[in-house]
Design an enzyme around this catalytic site. Structure first.
Site, short mmCIF file in Angstrom:
data_model
loop_
_atom_site.label_atom_id
_atom_site.label_comp_id
_atom_site.label_asym_id
_atom_site.label_seq_id
_atom_site.Cartn_x
_atom_site.Cartn_y
_atom_site.Cartn_z
N SER A 150 6.70 -2.63 4.47
CA SER A 150 7.35 -3.38 5.47
C SER A 150 6.59 -4.33 6.56
O SER A 150 6.70 -5.25 6.50
CB SER A 150 6.73 -2.10 7.06
OG SER A 150 7.66 -0.43 6.50
N GLU A 159 16.85 -4.56 3.25
CA GLU A 159 16.49 -5.52 2.78
C GLU A 159 15.77 -5.94 2.07
O GLU A 159 15.49 -5.68 1.54
CB GLU A 159 15.11 -5.32 4.46
CG GLU A 159 15.53 -5.43 5.33
CD GLU A 159 14.39 -5.95 6.67
OE1 GLU A 159 14.87 -6.60 7.70
OE2 GLU A 159 13.20 -5.72 6.40
N1 NAD Z 1 8.30 6.38 7.47
C1 NAD Z 1 8.63 4.32 7.54
O1 NAD Z 1 10.03 5.15 8.72
C2 NAD Z 1 9.05 3.01 7.40
C3 NAD Z 1 10.50 2.53 6.68
C4 NAD Z 1 10.50 1.90 5.81
C5 NAD Z 1 9.25 1.43 5.09
N2 NAD Z 1 8.50 2.03 4.88
C6 NAD Z 1 7.04 2.20 4.39
O2 NAD Z 1 7.03 2.44 2.87
C7 NAD Z 1 5.94 2.92 2.51
C8 NAD Z 1 5.26 4.30 2.78
O3 NAD Z 1 5.91 5.06 3.59
P1 NAD Z 1 5.93 6.44 4.26
O4 NAD Z 1 6.71 7.30 5.65
O5 NAD Z 1 6.41 7.16 3.10
O6 NAD Z 1 4.03 6.93 4.44
P2 NAD Z 1 3.61 8.84 3.97
O7 NAD Z 1 2.33 9.12 4.60
O8 NAD Z 1 4.65 9.56 4.39
O9 NAD Z 1 3.85 8.19 2.50
C9 NAD Z 1 3.12 7.99 2.15
C10 NAD Z 1 2.49 8.40 0.05
O10 NAD Z 1 1.99 7.96 -0.43
C11 NAD Z 1 1.20 8.59 -1.58
N3 NAD Z 1 -0.07 7.83 -1.95
C12 NAD Z 1 -1.11 7.47 -1.58
N4 NAD Z 1 -1.76 6.36 -1.99
C13 NAD Z 1 -0.89 6.81 -3.36
C14 NAD Z 1 -1.20 6.14 -4.75
N5 NAD Z 1 -2.12 5.66 -4.96
N6 NAD Z 1 -0.20 6.87 -5.44
C15 NAD Z 1 0.78 7.41 -5.50
N7 NAD Z 1 1.05 7.73 -4.00
C16 NAD Z 1 0.14 7.23 -3.16
C17 NAD Z 1 0.63 9.17 -0.40
O11 NAD Z 1 0.10 10.62 -0.97
C18 NAD Z 1 1.48 9.46 0.41
O12 NAD Z 1 2.25 10.63 0.48
C19 NAD Z 1 4.79 2.07 3.19
O13 NAD Z 1 4.42 0.89 3.15
C20 NAD Z 1 5.67 2.03 4.67
O14 NAD Z 1 5.43 0.68 5.51
C21 NAD Z 1 8.16 3.30 6.16
#
Ligand code: NAD
Length: 308
Positions: A143, A176
């Site tokens: 993000s 995006e």
């Molecule tokens: N939450 C939102 O609304 C949203 C929206 C758009 C983008 N994002 C982006 O998406 C990404 C993930 O966010 P999220 O909300 O899914 O977070 P989340 O905490 O729900 O999930 C993150 C996952 O990554 C896993 N993980 C961590 N290190 C890892 C590794 N080395 N190898 C494999 N898996 C690994 C964790 O176990 C966890 O399941 C971030 O970069 C965030 O900025 C989030």
């Protein structure tokens, strides 16, 4: 392959119809991370007919992610959005692993792990080693972390791009596309073709600046709501009702922060503050204290609200 030069960051509307006729030569997709976004992105890709392999850190995290994904597919079938046959066929296109080495045959990998630059950089270094296809695309769902930093961590910076989905990915239409300064035009157009023609999403393009388009507008608003709550100016319900009933937002800012994840809101605010040094991007102390306390929002069962 043409490489986008300095000062030529592509912005503005997405390309014309004729430019969209690039080959969509992507069939095998890898998704790193199966949290709320990774699971959603994997679902979108598998529902679109792609072969999808999902990686997590541990067997336990993988099981939680797989359950989340299968539950989402079952709900889509129960609501009549997909047939039971489509649900089963989608599940058959999904596979799971804890070994990134199994991504060697992928045409595209989308990284969706925690919003942490070091963790993401290490993953891009590993992907660079294991993915054998010469013109495979390595994408991040970040993000706010500069794409160029992930790009230069690999030996193929022209093939790294931001493909930023919205939450929940199977529902939200927007994606995006964020090219780094190093991303080639070929990578941009292949990613755009995939997003629009295969995944059926609406693509907008943003420069590689922290927050891109949507979070640059959304995060200061969410932080303002948290500051308002922290100052005692209004209750959480009144703040959320204010925006839901007064501005027709489907969800108030505190509920939305809980949905995004307070750790993610905090990390994105941190990156944006680092980039611009503007007070409006500075996370209020309450947000950091809640993250420190493990109150991450819906995913941990409590945030500004509590969840079953
Ligand atoms: N939450 C939102 O609304 C949203 C929206 C758009 C983008 N994002 C982006 O998406 C990404 C993930 O966010 P999220 O909300 O899914 O977070 P989340 O905490 O729900 O999930 C993150 C996952 O990554 C896993 N993980 C961590 N290190 C890892 C590794 N080395 N190898 C494999 N898996 C690994 C964790 O176990 C966890 O399941 C971030 O970069 C965030 O900025 C989030």
């Amino acid at each position: 392959m043409a490489v986008t030069g300095a000062g030529r960051e592509p912005v503005g509307p997405v390309t014309s119809e004729s430019e969209r006729d690039d080959v969509t030569d992507i069939e095998r997709v890898g998704v790193v991370g199966c949290g709320q976004m990774g699971a959603g992105i994997a679902e979108v890709c598998a529902r679109a007919g792609l072969d999808v392999k999902v990686a997590e850190t541990t067997g336990e995290a993988l099981e939680i992610g797989r359950t989340r994904l299968y539950n989402s597919l079952s709900k889509a079938a129960e609501r009549g959005k997909i047939s039971e046959e489509e649900r089963d066929a989608t599940q058959a296109r999904l596979s799971f692993t804890t070994d990134l080495g199994e991504f060697s045959d992928r045409d595209l990998v989308i990284e969706a792990v925690v919003e942490n630059e070091q963790v993401k950089t290490e993953i891009f270094q590993v992907l660079d080693q294991v993915v054998t296809r010469q013109d495979a695309i390595l994408a991040s769902n970040t993000s706010s972390i500069p794409l160029v930093k992930l790009a230069v961590a690999t030996s193929r910076p022209d093939q790294v791009i931001g493909i930023h989905f919205f939450n929940p990915a199977p529902v939200q239409k927007l994606v995006e596309l964020i090219p780094a300064l190093t991303t080639s035009e070929g990578t941009i157009s292949r990613a755009q073709s995939l997003v629009e023609k295969i995944l059926g999403k609406h693509a907008i393009r943003a420069q590689d600046r922290s927050g891109f388009v949507v979070n640059a507008l959304l995060i200061p608003y969410l932080l303002s709501a948290i500051r308002m709550f922290e100052s005692g100016m209004a209750s959480r319900e009144d703040i959320d009702n204010g925006m839901e009933l007064g501005c027709a937002h489907p969800m108030g800012p505190l509920k939305l922060s809980d949905l995004i994840g307070l750790d993610t809101v905090s990390s994105v605010a941190y990156s944006m503050y680092e980039e611009y040094k503007e007070p409006l991007y500075a996370a209020p102390p309450l947000l950091q204290r809640m993250v420190d306390a493990g109150r991450l929002g819906r995913k941990s069962g409590s945030g500004f609200y509590t969840y079953a």
